[in-house]
Design a protein around this motif. Structure first.
Motif, PDB file in Angstrom:
ATOM      1  N   GLN A  84      24.949  93.590 -66.772  1.00  0.00           N
ATOM      2  CA  GLN A  84      24.892  92.884 -65.783  1.00  0.00           C
ATOM      3  C   GLN A  84      23.721  91.789 -65.938  1.00  0.00           C
ATOM      4  OE1 GLN A  84      27.492  92.732 -63.950  1.00  0.00           O
ATOM      5  NE2 GLN A  84      26.833  90.646 -63.617  1.00  0.00           N
ATOM      6  N   PRO A  85      22.326  92.132 -66.436  1.00  0.00           N
ATOM      7  CA  PRO A  85      21.572  91.280 -66.748  1.00  0.00           C
ATOM      8  C   PRO A  85      21.773  90.673 -68.150  1.00  0.00           C
ATOM      9  CG  PRO A  85      20.600  93.594 -66.720  1.00  0.00           C
ATOM     10  CD  PRO A  85      21.796  93.576 -66.035  1.00  0.00           C
ATOM     11  N   PHE A  86      22.424  91.137 -69.076  1.00  0.00           N
ATOM     12  CA  PHE A  86      22.630  90.735 -70.387  1.00  0.00           C
ATOM     13  C   PHE A  86      23.887  89.634 -70.114  1.00  0.00           C
ATOM     14  CE2 PHE A  86      21.168  92.837 -74.174  1.00  0.00           C
ATOM     15  CZ  PHE A  86      20.400  93.673 -73.697  1.00  0.00           C
ATOM     16  N   LYS A  87      24.727  89.629 -69.305  1.00  0.00           N
ATOM     17  CA  LYS A  87      25.633  88.747 -69.049  1.00  0.00           C
ATOM     18  C   LYS A  87      25.023  87.470 -68.129  1.00  0.00           C
ATOM     19  CE  LYS A  87      29.054  91.839 -67.398  1.00  0.00           C
ATOM     20  NZ  LYS A  87      30.493  91.911 -66.956  1.00  0.00           N
ATOM     21  N   ALA A  88      24.293  87.962 -67.052  1.00  0.00           N
ATOM     22  CA  ALA A  88      23.488  86.770 -66.447  1.00  0.00           C
ATOM     23  C   ALA A  88      22.646  86.024 -67.437  1.00  0.00           C
ATOM     24  CB  ALA A  88      22.789  87.332 -65.384  1.00  0.00           C
ATOM     25  N   GLY A  89      22.049  86.422 -68.492  1.00  0.00           N
ATOM     26  CA  GLY A  89      21.166  85.803 -69.469  1.00  0.00           C
ATOM     27  C   GLY A  89      22.029  85.046 -70.312  1.00  0.00           C
ATOM     28  N   ALA A  90      23.212  85.425 -70.677  1.00  0.00           N
ATOM     29  CA  ALA A  90      24.187  84.651 -71.514  1.00  0.00           C
ATOM     30  C   ALA A  90      24.492  83.418 -70.639  1.00  0.00           C
ATOM     31  CB  ALA A  90      25.153  85.429 -71.908  1.00  0.00           C
ATOM     32  N   GLU A  91      25.015  83.562 -69.170  1.00  0.00           N
ATOM     33  CA  GLU A  91      25.584  82.605 -68.457  1.00  0.00           C
ATOM     34  C   GLU A  91      24.452  81.397 -68.246  1.00  0.00           C
ATOM     35  OE1 GLU A  91      28.185  81.725 -67.444  1.00  0.00           O
ATOM     36  OE2 GLU A  91      29.362  83.494 -67.819  1.00  0.00           O
ATOM     37  N   LEU A  92      23.090  81.935 -68.090  1.00  0.00           N
ATOM     38  CA  LEU A  92      21.908  80.896 -68.014  1.00  0.00           C
ATOM     39  C   LEU A  92      21.458  80.143 -69.497  1.00  0.00           C
ATOM     40  CD1 LEU A  92      19.676  83.064 -65.697  1.00  0.00           C
ATOM     41  CD2 LEU A  92      20.769  81.001 -65.099  1.00  0.00           C
ATOM     42  N   THR A  93      21.809  80.902 -70.453  1.00  0.00           N
ATOM     43  CA  THR A  93      21.567  80.540 -71.660  1.00  0.00           C
ATOM     44  C   THR A  93      22.679  79.195 -72.027  1.00  0.00           C
ATOM     45  OG1 THR A  93      20.611  82.314 -72.614  1.00  0.00           O
ATOM     46  CG2 THR A  93      21.411  80.688 -74.170  1.00  0.00           C
ATOM     47  N   LEU A  94      23.894  79.547 -71.554  1.00  0.00           N
ATOM     48  CA  LEU A  94      24.932  78.580 -71.500  1.00  0.00           C
ATOM     49  C   LEU A  94      24.736  77.237 -70.645  1.00  0.00           C
ATOM     50  CD1 LEU A  94      27.773  77.823 -72.616  1.00  0.00           C
ATOM     51  CD2 LEU A  94      28.754  78.882 -70.799  1.00  0.00           C
ATOM     52  N   GLN A  95      24.146  77.690 -69.532  1.00  0.00           N
ATOM     53  CA  GLN A  95      23.783  76.404 -68.690  1.00  0.00           C
ATOM     54  C   GLN A  95      23.027  75.699 -69.161  1.00  0.00           C
ATOM     55  OE1 GLN A  95      22.825  77.536 -64.533  1.00  0.00           O
ATOM     56  NE2 GLN A  95      24.577  78.869 -64.386  1.00  0.00           N
ATOM     57  N   LEU A  96      21.677  76.233 -69.820  1.00  0.00           N
ATOM     58  CA  LEU A  96      20.812  75.338 -70.697  1.00  0.00           C
ATOM     59  C   LEU A  96      21.367  74.499 -71.785  1.00  0.00           C
ATOM     60  CD1 LEU A  96      17.567  75.052 -70.683  1.00  0.00           C
ATOM     61  CD2 LEU A  96      17.636  76.701 -72.671  1.00  0.00           C
ATOM     62  N   ALA A  97      22.214  75.342 -72.513  1.00  0.00           N
ATOM     63  CA  ALA A  97      22.907  74.420 -73.657  1.00  0.00           C
ATOM     64  C   ALA A  97      23.731  73.137 -73.012  1.00  0.00           C
ATOM     65  CB  ALA A  97      23.721  75.355 -74.330  1.00  0.00           C
ATOM     66  N   LYS A  98      24.355  73.455 -72.126  1.00  0.00           N
ATOM     67  CA  LYS A  98      25.157  72.264 -71.462  1.00  0.00           C
ATOM     68  C   LYS A  98      24.429  71.271 -70.942  1.00  0.00           C
ATOM     69  CE  LYS A  98      29.416  74.693 -70.346  1.00  0.00           C
ATOM     70  NZ  LYS A  98      30.220  75.295 -69.100  1.00  0.00           N
ATOM     71  N   GLN A  99      23.023  71.697 -70.091  1.00  0.00           N
ATOM     72  CA  GLN A  99      22.207  70.630 -69.704  1.00  0.00           C
ATOM     73  C   GLN A  99      21.817  69.693 -70.753  1.00  0.00           C
ATOM     74  OE1 GLN A  99      19.265  72.786 -67.451  1.00  0.00           O
ATOM     75  NE2 GLN A  99      18.041  71.027 -67.613  1.00  0.00           N
ATOM     76  N   TYR A 100      21.479  70.320 -71.668  1.00  0.00           N
ATOM     77  CA  TYR A 100      20.913  69.318 -72.862  1.00  0.00           C
ATOM     78  C   TYR A 100      22.004  68.937 -73.950  1.00  0.00           C
ATOM     79  CZ  TYR A 100      16.273  70.424 -71.425  1.00  0.00           C
ATOM     80  OH  TYR A 100      15.130  70.516 -70.933  1.00  0.00           O
ATOM     81  N   GLY A 101      23.148  69.258 -73.376  1.00  0.00           N
ATOM     82  CA  GLY A 101      24.410  68.732 -74.615  1.00  0.00           C
ATOM     83  C   GLY A 101      24.195  69.323 -75.986  1.00  0.00           C
ATOM     84  N   CYS A 102      23.705  70.648 -75.786  1.00  0.00           N
ATOM     85  CA  CYS A 102      23.492  71.382 -77.041  1.00  0.00           C
ATOM     86  C   CYS A 102      24.771  71.943 -77.897  1.00  0.00           C
ATOM     87  CB  CYS A 102      22.475  72.321 -76.741  1.00  0.00           C
ATOM     88  SG  CYS A 102      21.854  73.020 -78.026  1.00  0.00           S
ATOM     89  N   GLN A 103      24.818  71.629 -79.132  1.00  0.00           N
ATOM     90  CA  GLN A 103      26.213  72.319 -79.787  1.00  0.00           C
ATOM     91  C   GLN A 103      25.661  73.256 -80.965  1.00  0.00           C
ATOM     92  OE1 GLN A 103      27.548  68.338 -81.020  1.00  0.00           O
ATOM     93  NE2 GLN A 103      28.810  68.048 -79.350  1.00  0.00           N
ATOM     94  N   LEU A 104      24.625  73.409 -81.088  1.00  0.00           N
ATOM     95  CA  LEU A 104      24.025  74.432 -82.142  1.00  0.00           C
ATOM     96  C   LEU A 104      22.908  75.162 -81.481  1.00  0.00           C
ATOM     97  CD1 LEU A 104      23.241  71.563 -84.645  1.00  0.00           C
ATOM     98  CD2 LEU A 104      25.095  72.934 -84.793  1.00  0.00           C
ATOM     99  N   ALA A 105      23.039  76.447 -82.126  1.00  0.00           N
ATOM    100  CA  ALA A 105      21.881  77.585 -81.690  1.00  0.00           C
ATOM    101  C   ALA A 105      21.552  78.414 -82.839  1.00  0.00           C
ATOM    102  CB  ALA A 105      22.636  78.356 -80.810  1.00  0.00           C
ATOM    103  N   LEU A 106      20.230  78.580 -83.095  1.00  0.00           N
ATOM    104  CA  LEU A 106      19.676  79.395 -83.912  1.00  0.00           C
ATOM    105  C   LEU A 106      19.421  80.711 -83.373  1.00  0.00           C
ATOM    106  CD1 LEU A 106      18.407  79.873 -86.748  1.00  0.00           C
ATOM    107  CD2 LEU A 106      16.617  78.750 -86.292  1.00  0.00           C
ATOM    108  N   LEU A 107      20.137  81.842 -83.609  1.00  0.00           N
ATOM    109  CA  LEU A 107      19.895  83.012 -82.531  1.00  0.00           C
ATOM    110  C   LEU A 107      19.331  84.188 -83.700  1.00  0.00           C
ATOM    111  CD1 LEU A 107      22.580  82.995 -79.865  1.00  0.00           C
ATOM    112  CD2 LEU A 107      20.191  81.986 -79.960  1.00  0.00           C
TER     113      LEU A 107
END
Ligand code: SF4
Length: 163
Positions: A84-107
């Motif tokens: 559950q926390p792993f999925k919640a963290g993934a969703e919040l990370t996606l929201q951040l990406a969308k908020q900034y119009g981000c198309q790239l990630a370095l993970l």
């Protein structure tokens, strides 16, 4: 105007890993990245509410894609289900990406959240298998291109291509 780049906070030296450590990259490399990209640091596991330090976790019965579908699970070595926390963290990370119009990630490579090609196989014996972490999977499903710290050259080459 620099393109935004989502980046695993531990790669920037933030001590957010399960063991309370970071995985900082060399300073020259980070400076180069920051020269070309607007860095958006995020630790999906912390964003999902997990503490530092925390027990190491691995995915069983699949990879991040299956975790998102409820067909695989993220567990600690003692068997606690932390999907559950792993999925919640993934969703919040996606929201951040969308908020900034981000198309790239370095993970960070090989992490059950951040791994883009490989993850540990759930046996807690340092065995890697092909597959993605939960956040890497969700970001890729939303068309972000995900790189790891061994692929920084490719990421820097992209920025030259964009010009
Ligand atoms: Fe680093 Fe990702 Fe693990 Fe956070 S979840 S410590 S950013 S590898």
């Amino acid at each position: 105007h620099k393109p935004p780049l989502l980046i695993s906070a531990c790669l920037l030296g933030q001590p957010v890993r399960y063991d309370g450590q970071s995985k900082s990259q060399d300073a020259a490399c980070l400076t180069q990245l920051a020269a070309h990209y607007q860095l958006l640091p995020v630790c999906p596991e912390c964003a999902g509410g997990l503490p530092v330090p925390r027990p190491a976790a691995e995915i069983i019965h699949g990879d991040g894609r299956q975790v998102l579908l409820g067909q695989a699970w993220v567990v600690t070595a003692s068997g606690e289900d932390v999907s559950q926390p792993f999925k919640a963290g993934a969703e919040l990370t996606l929201q951040l990406a969308k908020q900034y119009g981000c198309q790239l990630a370095l993970l960070k490579a090989n992490s059950p959240s951040c791994g883009n090609h490989d993850i540990y196989d759930g046996s807690f014996s340092q065995q890697l298998q092909h597959g993605q972490g939960v956040t890497a999977a969700l970001l890729q499903q939303h068309d972000l291109q995900v790189f790891n710290e061994n692929e920084i050259d490719q990421l820097l080459a992209l920025v030259t291509d964009m010009r």
